[in-house]
Motif scaffolding. Structure first.
Motif, PDB file in Angstrom:
ATOM      1  N   GLY A   8      12.998  -0.974 -15.323  1.00  0.00           N
ATOM      2  CA  GLY A   8      13.482   0.015 -14.362  1.00  0.00           C
ATOM      3  C   GLY A   8      13.908  -0.623 -13.054  1.00  0.00           C
ATOM      4  N   ARG A   9      13.150  -1.604 -12.608  1.00  0.00           N
ATOM      5  CA  ARG A   9      13.512  -2.322 -11.377  1.00  0.00           C
ATOM      6  C   ARG A   9      14.794  -3.135 -11.571  1.00  0.00           C
ATOM      7  N   ILE A  10      14.949  -3.713 -12.747  1.00  0.00           N
ATOM      8  CA  ILE A  10      16.177  -4.465 -13.038  1.00  0.00           C
ATOM      9  C   ILE A  10      17.376  -3.523 -12.992  1.00  0.00           C
ATOM     10  N   ILE A  11      17.254  -2.369 -13.610  1.00  0.00           N
ATOM     11  CA  ILE A  11      18.349  -1.397 -13.611  1.00  0.00           C
ATOM     12  C   ILE A  11      18.654  -0.940 -12.191  1.00  0.00           C
ATOM     13  N   ALA A  12      17.616  -0.670 -11.404  1.00  0.00           N
ATOM     14  CA  ALA A  12      17.824  -0.260 -10.008  1.00  0.00           C
ATOM     15  C   ALA A  12      18.517  -1.373  -9.226  1.00  0.00           C
ATOM     16  N   LEU A  13      18.077  -2.608  -9.416  1.00  0.00           N
ATOM     17  CA  LEU A  13      18.690  -3.753  -8.735  1.00  0.00           C
ATOM     18  C   LEU A  13      20.160  -3.879  -9.110  1.00  0.00           C
ATOM     19  N   GLN A  14      20.455  -3.828 -10.391  1.00  0.00           N
ATOM     20  CA  GLN A  14      21.840  -3.955 -10.833  1.00  0.00           C
ATOM     21  C   GLN A  14      22.705  -2.816 -10.295  1.00  0.00           C
ATOM     22  N   THR A  15      22.158  -1.624 -10.302  1.00  0.00           N
ATOM     23  CA  THR A  15      22.900  -0.461  -9.822  1.00  0.00           C
ATOM     24  C   THR A  15      23.167  -0.565  -8.328  1.00  0.00           C
ATOM     25  N   LEU A  16      22.128  -0.867  -7.561  1.00  0.00           N
ATOM     26  CA  LEU A  16      22.290  -0.980  -6.106  1.00  0.00           C
ATOM     27  C   LEU A  16      23.207  -2.139  -5.735  1.00  0.00           C
ATOM     28  N   TYR A  17      23.136  -3.219  -6.496  1.00  0.00           N
ATOM     29  CA  TYR A  17      24.011  -4.365  -6.251  1.00  0.00           C
ATOM     30  C   TYR A  17      25.469  -3.962  -6.461  1.00  0.00           C
ATOM     31  N   GLU A  30      31.493   5.745  -6.009  1.00  0.00           N
ATOM     32  CA  GLU A  30      30.565   6.777  -6.465  1.00  0.00           C
ATOM     33  C   GLU A  30      29.369   6.134  -7.152  1.00  0.00           C
ATOM     34  N   LEU A  31      28.203   6.595  -6.788  1.00  0.00           N
ATOM     35  CA  LEU A  31      26.960   6.029  -7.307  1.00  0.00           C
ATOM     36  C   LEU A  31      26.654   6.492  -8.724  1.00  0.00           C
ATOM     37  N   GLU A  32      26.778   7.763  -8.984  1.00  0.00           N
ATOM     38  CA  GLU A  32      26.292   8.330 -10.243  1.00  0.00           C
ATOM     39  C   GLU A  32      26.892   7.695 -11.496  1.00  0.00           C
ATOM     40  N   PRO A  33      28.199   7.409 -11.553  1.00  0.00           N
ATOM     41  CA  PRO A  33      28.713   6.746 -12.760  1.00  0.00           C
ATOM     42  C   PRO A  33      28.086   5.364 -12.988  1.00  0.00           C
ATOM     43  N   ILE A  34      27.779   4.669 -11.911  1.00  0.00           N
ATOM     44  CA  ILE A  34      27.149   3.351 -12.030  1.00  0.00           C
ATOM     45  C   ILE A  34      25.739   3.502 -12.596  1.00  0.00           C
ATOM     46  N   VAL A  35      24.979   4.464 -12.049  1.00  0.00           N
ATOM     47  CA  VAL A  35      23.612   4.711 -12.516  1.00  0.00           C
ATOM     48  C   VAL A  35      23.622   5.067 -14.001  1.00  0.00           C
ATOM     49  N   GLU A  36      24.473   6.012 -14.372  1.00  0.00           N
ATOM     50  CA  GLU A  36      24.508   6.474 -15.760  1.00  0.00           C
ATOM     51  C   GLU A  36      24.906   5.360 -16.730  1.00  0.00           C
ATOM     52  N   LEU A  39      21.893   2.975 -17.005  1.00  0.00           N
ATOM     53  CA  LEU A  39      20.814   3.587 -17.788  1.00  0.00           C
ATOM     54  C   LEU A  39      21.197   3.680 -19.259  1.00  0.00           C
ATOM     55  N   ASP A  40      22.442   4.010 -19.523  1.00  0.00           N
ATOM     56  CA  ASP A  40      22.907   4.133 -20.909  1.00  0.00           C
ATOM     57  C   ASP A  40      22.806   2.794 -21.647  1.00  0.00           C
ATOM     58  N   GLN A  41      23.052   1.719 -20.924  1.00  0.00           N
ATOM     59  CA  GLN A  41      22.985   0.387 -21.529  1.00  0.00           C
ATOM     60  C   GLN A  41      21.590   0.087 -22.083  1.00  0.00           C
ATOM     61  N   PHE A  42      20.557   0.654 -21.458  1.00  0.00           N
ATOM     62  CA  PHE A  42      19.170   0.389 -21.860  1.00  0.00           C
ATOM     63  C   PHE A  42      18.474   1.656 -22.358  1.00  0.00           C
ATOM     64  N   ASP A  86      19.062 -10.800  -2.729  1.00  0.00           N
ATOM     65  CA  ASP A  86      17.785 -10.899  -2.016  1.00  0.00           C
ATOM     66  C   ASP A  86      17.549  -9.665  -1.150  1.00  0.00           C
ATOM     67  N   LYS A  87      18.587  -9.215  -0.481  1.00  0.00           N
ATOM     68  CA  LYS A  87      18.465  -8.052   0.395  1.00  0.00           C
ATOM     69  C   LYS A  87      18.088  -6.805  -0.419  1.00  0.00           C
ATOM     70  N   ILE A  88      18.694  -6.644  -1.577  1.00  0.00           N
ATOM     71  CA  ILE A  88      18.401  -5.475  -2.403  1.00  0.00           C
ATOM     72  C   ILE A  88      16.998  -5.574  -2.999  1.00  0.00           C
ATOM     73  N   VAL A  89      16.595  -6.758  -3.420  1.00  0.00           N
ATOM     74  CA  VAL A  89      15.224  -6.939  -3.911  1.00  0.00           C
ATOM     75  C   VAL A  89      14.232  -6.593  -2.803  1.00  0.00           C
ATOM     76  N   LEU A  90      14.503  -7.053  -1.585  1.00  0.00           N
ATOM     77  CA  LEU A  90      13.615  -6.726  -0.465  1.00  0.00           C
ATOM     78  C   LEU A  90      13.577  -5.228  -0.210  1.00  0.00           C
ATOM     79  N   ARG A  91      14.726  -4.589  -0.229  1.00  0.00           N
ATOM     80  CA  ARG A  91      14.759  -3.141   0.016  1.00  0.00           C
ATOM     81  C   ARG A  91      13.965  -2.383  -1.039  1.00  0.00           C
ATOM     82  N   ILE A  92      14.152  -2.744  -2.301  1.00  0.00           N
ATOM     83  CA  ILE A  92      13.413  -2.062  -3.369  1.00  0.00           C
ATOM     84  C   ILE A  92      11.909  -2.257  -3.183  1.00  0.00           C
TER      85      ILE A  92
END
Length: 146
Positions: A8-17, A30-36, A39-42, A86-92
């Motif tokens: 889940g953290r990997i998916i969040a990192l990839q999405t936020l990146y 747009e965020l939602e297509p990236i998230v979906e 998530l669909d990939q996994f 690194d910045k996104i990992v820190l934020r998460i």
């Protein structure tokens, strides 16, 4: 195989990146297509989609606050000069430490270091560990004083 929360953290990192990268070039990203898509990939491996959404939404909603936490504990690295991963990992991880508080701090820090080693540069793990170690110490002091 990665634990469900780790994945889940990997998916969040990839999405936020990707979202952060796309926003640099297009303020209409747009965020939602990236998230979906991520998530669909996994879809067969991650069953806690709510956790992924919580991380992504929590980081984006609290980004300014999280960056304010980063700035004084990484004074040699202005937030806008920290490598994007690194910045996104820190934020998460700071979102998890300071706001969500659903996991023990040592688990959060360990997960962040692992993400940094896997997706960041050669020194990312050490950098993330140092910043989060300082953040954890400050959080502990605030809890004692508060």
């Amino acid at each position: 195989m990665a634990s469900n929360r780790h994945l889940g953290r990997i998916i969040a990192l990839q999405t936020l990146y990707e979202y952060d990268f796309r926003r640099d070039g297009d303020s209409e990203a747009e965020l939602e297509p990236i998230v979906e898509r991520n998530l669909d990939q996994f879809k067969d491996e991650v069953d806690d989609k709510e956790f992924v959404h919580e991380l992504i939404d929590g980081v984006l909603e609290n980004q300014d606050k999280l960056d304010e936490i980063i700035a004084p504990i990484a004074p040699d690295w202005p937030v806008d000069q920290i490598a994007r991963v690194d910045k996104i990992v820190l934020r998460i991880s700071l979102f998890e430490l300071y706001i969500a508080q659903q996991e023990p701090p040592k688990v959060i820090i360990n997960e962040a270091v692992e993400l940094a080693k896997e997706f960041g540069g050669d020194n990312s793990g050490k950098f993330i560990n140092g910043v989060l170690g300082t953040a954890f110490q400050q959080l502990e002091e605030e809890r004692k004083d508060g």
